[in-house]
Scaffold this motif. Structure first.
Motif, PDB file in Angstrom:
ATOM      1  N   VAL A   1       0.999  -1.124   0.050  1.00  0.00           N
ATOM      2  CA  VAL A   1      -0.249   0.105  -0.443  1.00  0.00           C
ATOM      3  C   VAL A   1       0.950   0.687   0.029  1.00  0.00           C
ATOM      4  N   SER A   2       0.219   2.371  -1.034  1.00  0.00           N
ATOM      5  CA  SER A   2       1.493   3.610  -0.550  1.00  0.00           C
ATOM      6  C   SER A   2       0.007   4.232  -0.195  1.00  0.00           C
ATOM      7  N   PHE A   3       0.990   5.687   0.818  1.00  0.00           N
ATOM      8  CA  PHE A   3       0.189   6.335   1.751  1.00  0.00           C
ATOM      9  C   PHE A   3       0.541   8.021   0.865  1.00  0.00           C
ATOM     10  N   ASN A   4       0.993   7.576   0.391  1.00  0.00           N
ATOM     11  CA  ASN A   4       2.043   8.815  -0.460  1.00  0.00           C
ATOM     12  C   ASN A   4       1.914   9.405  -1.954  1.00  0.00           C
ATOM     13  N   GLY A   5       1.298   9.147  -2.322  1.00  0.00           N
ATOM     14  CA  GLY A   5       0.756   8.719  -4.014  1.00  0.00           C
ATOM     15  C   GLY A   5       2.352   8.169  -5.142  1.00  0.00           C
ATOM     16  N   GLY A   6       2.209   6.672  -4.462  1.00  0.00           N
ATOM     17  CA  GLY A   6       2.816   5.509  -5.238  1.00  0.00           C
ATOM     18  C   GLY A   6       4.069   6.495  -5.205  1.00  0.00           C
ATOM     19  N   ILE A   7       4.551   7.286  -4.014  1.00  0.00           N
ATOM     20  CA  ILE A   7       6.418   7.511  -4.346  1.00  0.00           C
ATOM     21  C   ILE A   7       7.218   5.809  -3.139  1.00  0.00           C
ATOM     22  N   THR A   8       6.411   5.782  -2.761  1.00  0.00           N
ATOM     23  CA  THR A   8       7.392   4.234  -2.004  1.00  0.00           C
ATOM     24  C   THR A   8       5.153   3.577  -1.438  1.00  0.00           C
TER      25      THR A   8
END
Length: 88
Positions: free
Chosen positions: A58-65
């Protein structure tokens, strides 16, 4: 030596090619206020491998990590069989 390695690389690519494919992936958040997300997917059969390892990140920062998610249940983890309408 390079003339020998190149054909061998091609042979190994075909020998270890997988036919399995993950398709029809959908994710939808429930509308009952629980904030749970349902994920469904299909895994096509493979002649070489009969079970698969499925994980969720899961990403919580728009797919950065992306972070692995451990609080899931259903058709996730090790030894998942191929088939349709798998549910997490």
């Amino acid at each position: 030596m390079r003339k020998i390695l190149f054909p061998l690389a091609i042979i190994f690519q075909f020998a270890f090619a997988q036919q399995a494919e993950v398709t029809n992936v959908t994710a939808a958040q429930r509308t009952d206020g629980s904030q749970l997300v349902d994920i469904t997917y299909d895994i096509t059969e493979d002649s070489m491998f009969t079970v698969f390892n499925v994980s969720v990140e899961v990403s919580f920062n728009g797919g950065i990590t992306y972070l692995p998610t451990y609080y899931v249940d259903g058709d996730v983890g090790v030894n998942i069989l191929s088939g349709t309408d798998r549910h997490i």
